[in-house]
Design an enzyme around this catalytic site. Structure first.
Site, PDB file in Angstrom:
ATOM      1  N   HIS A 129       7.488   6.398  10.472  1.00 15.15           N
ATOM      2  CA  HIS A 129       6.724   6.300   9.234  1.00 15.15           C
ATOM      3  C   HIS A 129       5.833   7.551   9.193  1.00 15.15           C
ATOM      4  O   HIS A 129       4.635   7.472   9.390  1.00 15.15           O
ATOM      5  CB  HIS A 129       5.895   5.017   9.260  1.00 15.15           C
ATOM      6  CG  HIS A 129       5.280   4.635   7.935  1.00 15.15           C
ATOM      7  ND1 HIS A 129       5.323   5.454   6.825  1.00 15.15           N
ATOM      8  CD2 HIS A 129       4.612   3.527   7.554  1.00 15.15           C
ATOM      9  CE1 HIS A 129       4.696   4.859   5.826  1.00 15.15           C
ATOM     10  NE2 HIS A 129       4.263   3.694   6.233  1.00 15.15           N
TER      11      HIS A 129
ATOM     12  N   ARG B  71       0.810  -1.226   0.000  1.00 18.29           N
ATOM     13  CA  ARG B  71       0.000   0.000   0.000  1.00 18.29           C
ATOM     14  C   ARG B  71       0.835   1.264   0.000  1.00 18.29           C
ATOM     15  O   ARG B  71       0.490   2.230  -0.659  1.00 18.29           O
ATOM     16  CB  ARG B  71      -1.034  -0.026   1.114  1.00 18.29           C
ATOM     17  CG  ARG B  71      -0.550   0.293   2.480  1.00 18.29           C
ATOM     18  CD  ARG B  71      -1.588  -0.100   3.462  1.00 18.29           C
ATOM     19  NE  ARG B  71      -1.795  -1.538   3.446  1.00 18.29           N
ATOM     20  CZ  ARG B  71      -2.962  -2.141   3.661  1.00 18.29           C
ATOM     21  NH1 ARG B  71      -4.018  -1.436   3.909  1.00 18.29           N
ATOM     22  NH2 ARG B  71      -3.047  -3.444   3.654  1.00 18.29           N
ATOM     23  N   THR B  72       1.934   1.278   0.736  1.00 20.86           N
ATOM     24  CA  THR B  72       2.704   2.520   0.800  1.00 20.86           C
ATOM     25  C   THR B  72       3.321   2.857  -0.559  1.00 20.86           C
ATOM     26  O   THR B  72       3.270   3.994  -1.018  1.00 20.86           O
ATOM     27  CB  THR B  72       3.792   2.426   1.883  1.00 20.86           C
ATOM     28  OG1 THR B  72       3.179   2.083   3.119  1.00 20.86           O
ATOM     29  CG2 THR B  72       4.514   3.746   2.046  1.00 20.86           C
TER      30      THR B  72
ATOM     31  N   ARG C 210      11.943   3.301   1.716  1.00 23.69           N
ATOM     32  CA  ARG C 210      11.513   2.352   2.753  1.00 23.69           C
ATOM     33  C   ARG C 210      12.703   1.439   2.992  1.00 23.69           C
ATOM     34  O   ARG C 210      13.242   0.874   2.026  1.00 23.69           O
ATOM     35  CB  ARG C 210      10.305   1.580   2.226  1.00 23.69           C
ATOM     36  CG  ARG C 210      10.048   0.209   2.821  1.00 23.69           C
ATOM     37  CD  ARG C 210       9.405   0.225   4.177  1.00 23.69           C
ATOM     38  NE  ARG C 210       8.194   0.975   4.304  1.00 23.69           N
ATOM     39  CZ  ARG C 210       6.964   0.446   4.365  1.00 23.69           C
ATOM     40  NH1 ARG C 210       6.792  -0.842   4.251  1.00 23.69           N
ATOM     41  NH2 ARG C 210       5.924   1.225   4.545  1.00 23.69           N
TER      42      ARG C 210
ATOM     43  N   LYS D  19      23.257  -7.787  -5.697  1.00 21.10           N
ATOM     44  CA  LYS D  19      24.647  -8.048  -6.072  1.00 21.10           C
ATOM     45  C   LYS D  19      25.603  -7.396  -5.078  1.00 21.10           C
ATOM     46  O   LYS D  19      26.804  -7.385  -5.286  1.00 21.10           O
ATOM     47  CB  LYS D  19      24.927  -7.509  -7.476  1.00 21.10           C
ATOM     48  CG  LYS D  19      24.084  -8.159  -8.548  1.00 21.10           C
ATOM     49  CD  LYS D  19      24.362  -7.522  -9.906  1.00 21.10           C
ATOM     50  CE  LYS D  19      23.370  -8.021 -10.936  1.00 21.10           C
ATOM     51  NZ  LYS D  19      23.305  -7.111 -12.077  1.00 21.10           N
TER      52      LYS D  19
END
Lengths: 298, 178
Positions: free
Chosen positions: A132, A54-55, A104, A82
């Protein structure tokens, strides 16, 4: 405003301005043409080191509705696998001309490091167990539009407060906006430094205007924070019986994703007093307001 | 030499608003299908006044809306972030109607360009017209007003300051130079 890293950085006036602009953005979302030309030519990078539906979608919709170009970067299947460091990734984004980076990251503080490495704006979309801020802003917006105000409201934040960036950002922001915040949960999962603390949800319910349920992260079950899922659910889960002990006007919130039957029963989640769907809708408007304030000027 | 001279007094402003109201009635066959859209900020009280005068003259109640054009400006990147005002759709919307945009000063025409974009995102008006209290010249775009309260020749260095009772406590138009 150059970056949005912590809800604690916002003054009451700054937060209120974001909510007011979000209200204008919400009106645009209600029209046939949901797009504004405001950020034409700007580039927003979604840099996601953790899974999120959702974010990320919400930020993507917000940027697109302001006509910005969006580049999605998820750590899975990228050069991060990598072994590329955050700093090298930051330089790559810089070279691509990112005007804003929405990040995030599982490590608390990662957005702060990033803000030192790129010229553009950095938006914290959740860092570890830290913060957040846009979730707190959309929760504040939802409370304000349902209750008409935030100042003076009694808000209970219930669950695994210790590991919850949603709880931390909300506690900081809602206090700035004048709410009385109480953190509720088992003693192992409620820190003392964020505000008033209670271990007894039932005692608190009749005196709450807003109950914000947090998701119980399953991984916590195995690390001796909780005796068992059933005991947690019995003491801190919100079911129909507890819902009826709330004042008539009180609302129930949840940032999602929910564990139905664990911290919240389907009866409560789907009741008219639950704001869970509105929270998602409001998320887009609030993130549009944040992007405008970060990118809409010189 | 800094100066500030009054070009319209409060009585002048009222007369000018009355005249525009009459002109709207004349040019639109009695204000049929007319919607007044004030441009935030000072266009909004002007639109309300025009509606009030038209109602006093003809007993018609016209829908009034407010249009904030901040998010449509072409110069956002040249200044610090601007405040966003409140846009209000007029009752009944704008589709197919004769929308008259109302603003205080017509200058470069860029505000009106942005307003036309904002308006077309709200719906599809049948006709769009423009009413302004003051036209000060120096257009940078091919835009003109249908109703002008007063033409004021200005130098580019001068400023036209419009005060309206609803916002500023008094009605007055001044020409200033720093």
């Amino acid at each position: 405003m150059k970056h949005l890293l912590s809800a604690g950085d916002l003054t009451a006036a700054a937060a209120t301005e974001i909510l007011d602009i979000a209200a204008e953005m919400a009106a645009v979302q209600g029209r046939e043409i949901k797009k504004l030309p405001t950020l034409r030519g700007r580039t927003v990078v979604n840099l996601f080191y953790e899974d999120s539906t959702r974010t990320r979608i919400s930020f993507e919709a917000a940027a697109k509705r302001l006509s910005a170009d969006v580049i999605n970067f998820s750590a899975k299947g990228s050069s991060v696998e990598k072994g590329e460091s955050l700093k090298d990734t930051a330089w790559t984004l810089q070279a691509m001309g990112a005007d804003a980076v929405v990040i995030r990251h599982p490590a608390s503080g990662a957005p702060y490091r990033l803000a030192n490495w790129v010229n553009g704006s950095v938006l914290n979309a959740g860092d570890g167990t830290h913060e957040h801020p846009t979730q707190a802003l959309l929760d504040a917006y939802t409370i304000r539009s349902r209750m008409g105000r935030i100042d003076g409201l009694r808000v209970a934040i219930v669950g695994d407060v210790l590991h919850s960036r949603v709880a931390r950002s909300n506690a900081l922001l809602l206090k700035t906006l004048g709410a009385k915040v109480t953190l509720v949960g088992p003693p192992t999962l409620v820190p003392q430094e964020l505000g008033d603390v209670s271990y007894d949800l039932d005692a608190l319910l009749p005196d709450s205007d807003v109950v914000m349920m947090l998701r119980v992260q399953k991984e916590r079950m195995h690390s001796s924070y909780l005796p068992s899922a059933r005991e947690y659910s019995r003491r801190y889960g919100l079911d129909g019986a507890r819902l009826r002990r709330l004042p008539e006007h009180a609302i129930v919130m949840h940032p999602g994703p929910m564990n139905r039957g664990m911290e919240i029963t389907p009866e409560v989640a789907d009741s008219p007093r639950s704001t869970i769907v509105e929270q998602v809708t409001n998320g887009v408007s609030v993130r549009m307001a944040c992007l405008y304030l970060l990118l809409g000027g010189k | 030499m800094p100066y500030a001279k009054t070009v319209l007094t409060d009585a002048d402003v009222q007369r000018v608003v009355d005249r525009i109201a009459h002109q709207i009635l004349e040019k639109t066959q009695g204000a049929q299908d007319v919607v007044l859209m004030g441009i935030v900020s000072r266009g909004v009280p002007l639109a309300r006044r025009l509606a009030e005068r038209i109602s006093a003259f003809e007993g018609l109640s016209l829908p009034v809306g407010a249009l904030d054009i901040t998010l449509y400006r072409d110069d956002l990147r040249q200044q610090a972030v601007r405040k966003v005002g409140h846009t209000e759709e007029p009752p009944g919307g704008v589709d197919g109607r004769r929308v008259i945009l109302v603003d205080d000063v017509l200058f470069s025409g860029r505000t009106i360009r942005a307003a036309l974009d904002a308006l077309s995102d709200l719906g599809r008006p049948g006709v769009v017209q423009l009413a302004v209290l003051v036209d000060r010249g120096h257009r940078q775009l091919p835009i003109r007003a249908d109703y002008v309260g007063k033409n004021i020749p200005t130098a580019l260095t001068e400023k036209v300051r419009v005060k309206l009772a609803e916002i500023d406590g008094t009605d007055e138009v001044q020409l200033e130079a720093a």
